[in-house]
Design an enzyme around this catalytic site. Structure first.
Site, PDB file in Angstrom:
ATOM      1  N   LYS A   1       2.944  60.672 114.971  1.00  0.00           N
ATOM      2  CA  LYS A   1       2.447  62.298 116.222  1.00  0.00           C
ATOM      3  C   LYS A   1       3.775  62.729 116.540  1.00  0.00           C
ATOM      4  O   LYS A   1       4.668  62.360 117.280  1.00  0.00           O
ATOM      5  CB  LYS A   1       2.654  60.518 117.750  1.00  0.00           C
ATOM      6  CG  LYS A   1       1.506  61.118 119.072  1.00  0.00           C
ATOM      7  CD  LYS A   1       1.879  60.604 120.314  1.00  0.00           C
ATOM      8  CE  LYS A   1       3.383  61.440 121.297  1.00  0.00           C
ATOM      9  NZ  LYS A   1       3.343  62.700 121.475  1.00  0.00           N
TER      10      LYS A   1
ATOM     11  N   CYS B   1      20.569  63.860 121.453  1.00  0.00           N
ATOM     12  CA  CYS B   1      20.797  62.942 121.569  1.00  0.00           C
ATOM     13  C   CYS B   1      22.174  61.809 121.321  1.00  0.00           C
ATOM     14  O   CYS B   1      22.704  61.626 122.192  1.00  0.00           O
ATOM     15  CB  CYS B   1      19.992  61.546 120.497  1.00  0.00           C
ATOM     16  SG  CYS B   1      20.193  62.172 119.115  1.00  0.00           S
TER      17      CYS B   1
ATOM     18  N   GLU C   1      15.401  55.192 117.735  1.00  0.00           N
ATOM     19  CA  GLU C   1      16.617  56.277 118.266  1.00  0.00           C
ATOM     20  C   GLU C   1      16.054  56.842 119.503  1.00  0.00           C
ATOM     21  O   GLU C   1      15.973  57.733 119.446  1.00  0.00           O
ATOM     22  CB  GLU C   1      16.531  57.009 117.340  1.00  0.00           C
ATOM     23  CG  GLU C   1      17.920  58.205 116.625  1.00  0.00           C
ATOM     24  CD  GLU C   1      17.858  58.961 117.607  1.00  0.00           C
ATOM     25  OE1 GLU C   1      18.445  58.643 119.374  1.00  0.00           O
ATOM     26  OE2 GLU C   1      17.990  60.430 116.964  1.00  0.00           O
TER      27      GLU C   1
ATOM     28  N   GLU D   1      22.344  59.787 130.688  1.00  0.00           N
ATOM     29  CA  GLU D   1      21.522  61.361 129.996  1.00  0.00           C
ATOM     30  C   GLU D   1      21.546  62.236 130.443  1.00  0.00           C
ATOM     31  O   GLU D   1      20.186  62.219 131.266  1.00  0.00           O
ATOM     32  CB  GLU D   1      20.720  60.407 128.862  1.00  0.00           C
ATOM     33  CG  GLU D   1      20.325  61.570 127.375  1.00  0.00           C
ATOM     34  CD  GLU D   1      19.902  60.974 126.340  1.00  0.00           C
ATOM     35  OE1 GLU D   1      18.935  60.974 126.676  1.00  0.00           O
ATOM     36  OE2 GLU D   1      20.792  61.442 125.530  1.00  0.00           O
TER      37      GLU D   1
HETATM   38  O1  TXE Z   1      10.896  61.513 125.683  1.00  0.00           O
HETATM   39  P1  TXE Z   1      10.354  60.771 125.726  1.00  0.00           P
HETATM   40  P2  TXE Z   1      10.629  62.676 127.394  1.00  0.00           P
HETATM   41  C1  TXE Z   1      15.784  61.698 126.520  1.00  0.00           C
HETATM   42  C2  TXE Z   1      16.677  63.260 127.070  1.00  0.00           C
HETATM   43  C3  TXE Z   1      14.790  63.505 128.004  1.00  0.00           C
HETATM   44  C4  TXE Z   1      14.360  61.717 128.101  1.00  0.00           C
HETATM   45  C5  TXE Z   1      13.220  62.709 128.656  1.00  0.00           C
HETATM   46  O2  TXE Z   1      17.012  62.339 128.047  1.00  0.00           O
HETATM   47  O3  TXE Z   1      15.310  63.428 129.522  1.00  0.00           O
HETATM   48  O4  TXE Z   1      14.821  61.342 127.126  1.00  0.00           O
HETATM   49  O5  TXE Z   1      12.166  63.689 127.538  1.00  0.00           O
HETATM   50  C6  TXE Z   1       5.736  59.793 123.537  1.00  0.00           C
HETATM   51  N1  TXE Z   1       3.905  55.731 124.487  1.00  0.00           N
HETATM   52  N2  TXE Z   1      15.752  61.929 125.309  1.00  0.00           N
HETATM   53  O6  TXE Z   1       9.946  62.694 128.146  1.00  0.00           O
HETATM   54  O7  TXE Z   1       8.855  60.080 126.588  1.00  0.00           O
HETATM   55  C7  TXE Z   1       6.062  61.712 123.584  1.00  0.00           C
HETATM   56  O8  TXE Z   1       4.444  62.266 124.014  1.00  0.00           O
HETATM   57  C8  TXE Z   1       4.081  56.219 123.163  1.00  0.00           C
HETATM   58  C9  TXE Z   1      15.979  61.952 123.986  1.00  0.00           C
HETATM   59  O9  TXE Z   1      10.283  64.273 125.808  1.00  0.00           O
HETATM   60  O10 TXE Z   1      11.091  59.607 125.122  1.00  0.00           O
HETATM   61  C10 TXE Z   1       7.255  62.255 122.785  1.00  0.00           C
HETATM   62  O11 TXE Z   1       6.521  62.772 121.091  1.00  0.00           O
HETATM   63  N3  TXE Z   1       4.752  57.559 123.047  1.00  0.00           N
HETATM   64  C11 TXE Z   1      15.658  61.973 122.654  1.00  0.00           C
HETATM   65  C12 TXE Z   1       7.867  60.634 122.355  1.00  0.00           C
HETATM   66  O12 TXE Z   1       7.641  59.381 122.653  1.00  0.00           O
HETATM   67  C13 TXE Z   1       4.998  57.953 124.105  1.00  0.00           C
HETATM   68  C14 TXE Z   1      14.539  63.669 122.324  1.00  0.00           C
HETATM   69  C15 TXE Z   1       9.380  61.486 123.067  1.00  0.00           C
HETATM   70  O13 TXE Z   1       9.014  61.444 124.833  1.00  0.00           O
HETATM   71  C16 TXE Z   1       4.707  57.314 125.584  1.00  0.00           C
HETATM   72  C17 TXE Z   1      13.902  63.069 123.423  1.00  0.00           C
HETATM   73  C18 TXE Z   1       4.114  56.370 125.394  1.00  0.00           C
HETATM   74  N4  TXE Z   1       4.009  55.140 126.958  1.00  0.00           N
HETATM   75  C19 TXE Z   1      14.008  62.938 124.628  1.00  0.00           C
HETATM   76  N5  TXE Z   1       5.509  58.771 126.470  1.00  0.00           N
HETATM   77  C20 TXE Z   1      17.007  61.549 121.271  1.00  0.00           C
HETATM   78  N6  TXE Z   1      16.897  60.134 121.037  1.00  0.00           N
HETATM   79  O14 TXE Z   1      17.303  62.613 120.331  1.00  0.00           O
HETATM   80  C21 TXE Z   1       5.963  59.483 125.505  1.00  0.00           C
HETATM   81  N7  TXE Z   1       5.882  59.018 124.109  1.00  0.00           N
END
Ligand code: TXE
Length: 505
Positions: free
Chosen positions: A182, A292, A258, A393
């Site tokens: 996904k 990250c 991660e 973050e």
């Molecule tokens: O991330 P999400 P978001 C951090 C960064 C950012 C914050 C929010 O601080 O500001 O996270 O970003 C899926 N069940 N990082 O909202 O929600 C979603 O559809 C299953 C750090 O974009 O973590 C997407 O595919 N899946 C990071 C993925 O999770 C779910 C990179 C990431 O989204 C879900 C990105 C659920 N309940 C953001 N809810 C890094 N480690 O590099 C969401 N998703």
């Protein structure tokens, strides 16, 4: 199907070897972060599509050509994938830029490097071995098998979609697993193009790789909870990561996470100052800070603090904002409107906490960037580690400069956060570098460099930055499980009423 506005590209998703629409018939828009304009339509999958994809992945895992293929043959498929990525790297990089607004220079470099993951794990595929165990029982032959865990659900964020897919997909395929991926709802297109140009062409049996596009709660959660999924590999934010882990725990799935970071980049007074300035800048402004491992806390020894900040500002001021498709742009737009608002709100929080804004500190003038969602490269000095700007973050081009006295003080500050993903140390002393590398609680310590990654080196987080490791030989273990085989070579099995050893209770 909805009416498709003419200029938008309509994608289908890929389940069981076929290109299909979502069962709902609905699609959602994907926008270019630079222009803010939608450019693609992506199928809005729900639990029904997830179920189809997981069942297909299960069938492909359980029967058919994939499980009966030799490990060597699987390795060859991975190497074929690598070759096809090489062929299509430029195209895939441009799709990523259009979807996430990261710089074409960075995404091109990433896509050109990406094949290495598939070559590496392709090579590793037929080096996965169990062991013959010298068990403490007579007349017994015992050995272990290293077997694929099964169907893997993979959840990908928007910042480096295909690279982060590769970190999961390459070891999973090498292990013999099948997958349902996904992508982020903001950046689905590059994965769909990758499947069309690379996965299909490589000739993987149907059902081995499936994609479900859609939103976190509607598509991601059914994937995490699906009974046929044995393992979940997730990259994203810590709050979502915790939710994913708790959902996965209900059916005892193997999980790797991660997550985010608040990485300390530590500059000692014996550093090569020019190198450390460059490292600090690339640590926070590369990828518009949306990485990250961003070195978002710059710890500077007080004896060189003022001189260092002066040099830092001189270089940071030269950052060229602009169209991410242009090779000379140095800082691009923020990927999503929500992320843009989040970054601006943290800038306000830092100001409210009393940090001193010495560079930037707000939205960039649109005439500078030329597009939407630009944040000025921002530097705060006078930051104390207990402030929210130092603890949470931001995921944007916002740097907090924190003073420290000596090694002990640097270690205390560096470790005083819930995260532990990356860290940097700038020093010319080998002794100091070694001590710091041992005492910093983070999955990666870079000395006199920052943000380097490789398919050969394990990557992952301590503390709230995650579970498990990606990359390197270790990563394959995330997709394997061990089976113990006991074979009696005794002439007869003996009296069944006499227990030979204590049985487990
Ligand atoms: O991330 P999400 P978001 C951090 C960064 C950012 C914050 C929010 O601080 O500001 O996270 O970003 C899926 N069940 N990082 O909202 O929600 C979603 O559809 C299953 C750090 O974009 O973590 C997407 O595919 N899946 C990071 C993925 O999770 C779910 C990179 C990431 O989204 C879900 C990105 C659920 N309940 C953001 N809810 C890094 N480690 O590099 C969401 N998703």
């Amino acid at each position: 199907m909805q009416d498709v506005p003419k200029k938008l590209k309509q994608y289908q998703t890929y389940i069981d070897g076929q290109w299909v629409d979502a069962q709902s018939g609905k699609s959602f828009q994907s926008s270019d972060p630079y222009t803010g304009e939608p450019w693609a339509l992506i199928p809005e999958c729900d639990a029904r599509d997830v179920d189809r994809a997981c069942e297909a992945a299960w069938r492909a895992f359980d029967s058919g050509p994939w499980p009966s293929m030799t490990q060597t043959a699987r390795g060859k498929v991975l190497r074929k994938i690598a070759g096809l990525i090489e062929k299509h790297a430029d195209h895939l990089a441009r799709i990523e830029v259009q979807d996430n607004g990261k710089l074409i220079s960075e995404m091109s470099a990433q896509l050109k490097y990406l094949p290495e993951w598939y070559y590496y794990y392709g090579g590793l595929a037929d080096k996965i071995t169990g062991t013959v165990v010298p068990v403490d029982k007579p007349d017994t032959f015992t050995y272990t098998l290293r077997e694929p865990v099964g169907v893997c659900g993979m959840i990908i964020p928007w910042n480096s979609p295909l690279l982060l897919v590769g970190w999961k997909l390459a070891p999973a395929l090498a292990a013999g697993c099948t997958v349902v991926i996904k992508p982020s709802e903001f950046t689905s297109a590059s994965l769909l193009e990758f499947v069309k140009l690379v996965i299909e062409e490589a000739g993987l049996p149907k059902g081995v790789v499936n994609v479900v596009t859609g939103y976190g709660a509607v598509t991601g959660e059914p994937l995490v909870t699906h009974p046929k999924v044995a393992k979940v590999a997730f990259t994203g934010g810590s709050v979502t990561g915790a939710r994913v882990a708790s959902l996965a725990a209900q059916t005892f799935k193997k999980v790797s996470l991660e997550l985010g970071g608040k990485s300390p980049n530590i500059v000692f007074d014996d550093c090569v100052m020019e190198d450390a300035v460059n490292g600090a800048i690339s640590g926070i402004f590369a990828a518009t800070g949306q990485t990250c491992v961003a070195g978002s806390r710059l710890l500077v020894q007080e004896s060189i603090h003022d001189r260092f900040v002066e040099k830092l500002l001189a270089t940071a001021r030269t950052a060229k904002l602009g169209n991410p498709m242009s090779f000379d742009t140095q800082v691009g737009p923020v990927t999503t409107p929500a992320q843009y608002q989040k970054i601006l709100s943290y800038i306000d929080i830092a100001k409210g906490e009393g940090a001193k804004c010495v560079l930037g500190g707000g939205p960039a003038d649109s005439s500078v960037g030329g597009g939407k969602y630009f944040v000025q490269p921002t530097i705060f000095t006078g930051v104390e580690n207990k402030m929210r700007i130092a603890q949470e973050e931001v995921f944007g081009p916002v740097l907090s400069v924190i003073k420290f006295k000596d090694e002990e003080d640097a270690i205390r500050i560096a470790n005083d956060v819930i995260y532990g993903l990356g860290s940097g140390v700038w020093t010319q002393s080998v002794k100091r570098a070694t001590v710091m590398a041992r005492r910093i609680r983070a999955g990666t310590v870079w000395v006199n460099t920052y943000r380097a990654v490789s398919f050969t080196m394990p990557f992952g987080g301590y503390k709230s930055s995650g579970l498990g490791r990606e990359n390197g030989q270790e990563a394959i273990n995330e997709y394997l499980q061990t089976k113990s085989v006991w074979i009696s070579t005794a002439a007869n099995s003996g009296n069944p009423f006499i227990m030979k050893v204590a049985a487990p209770q």
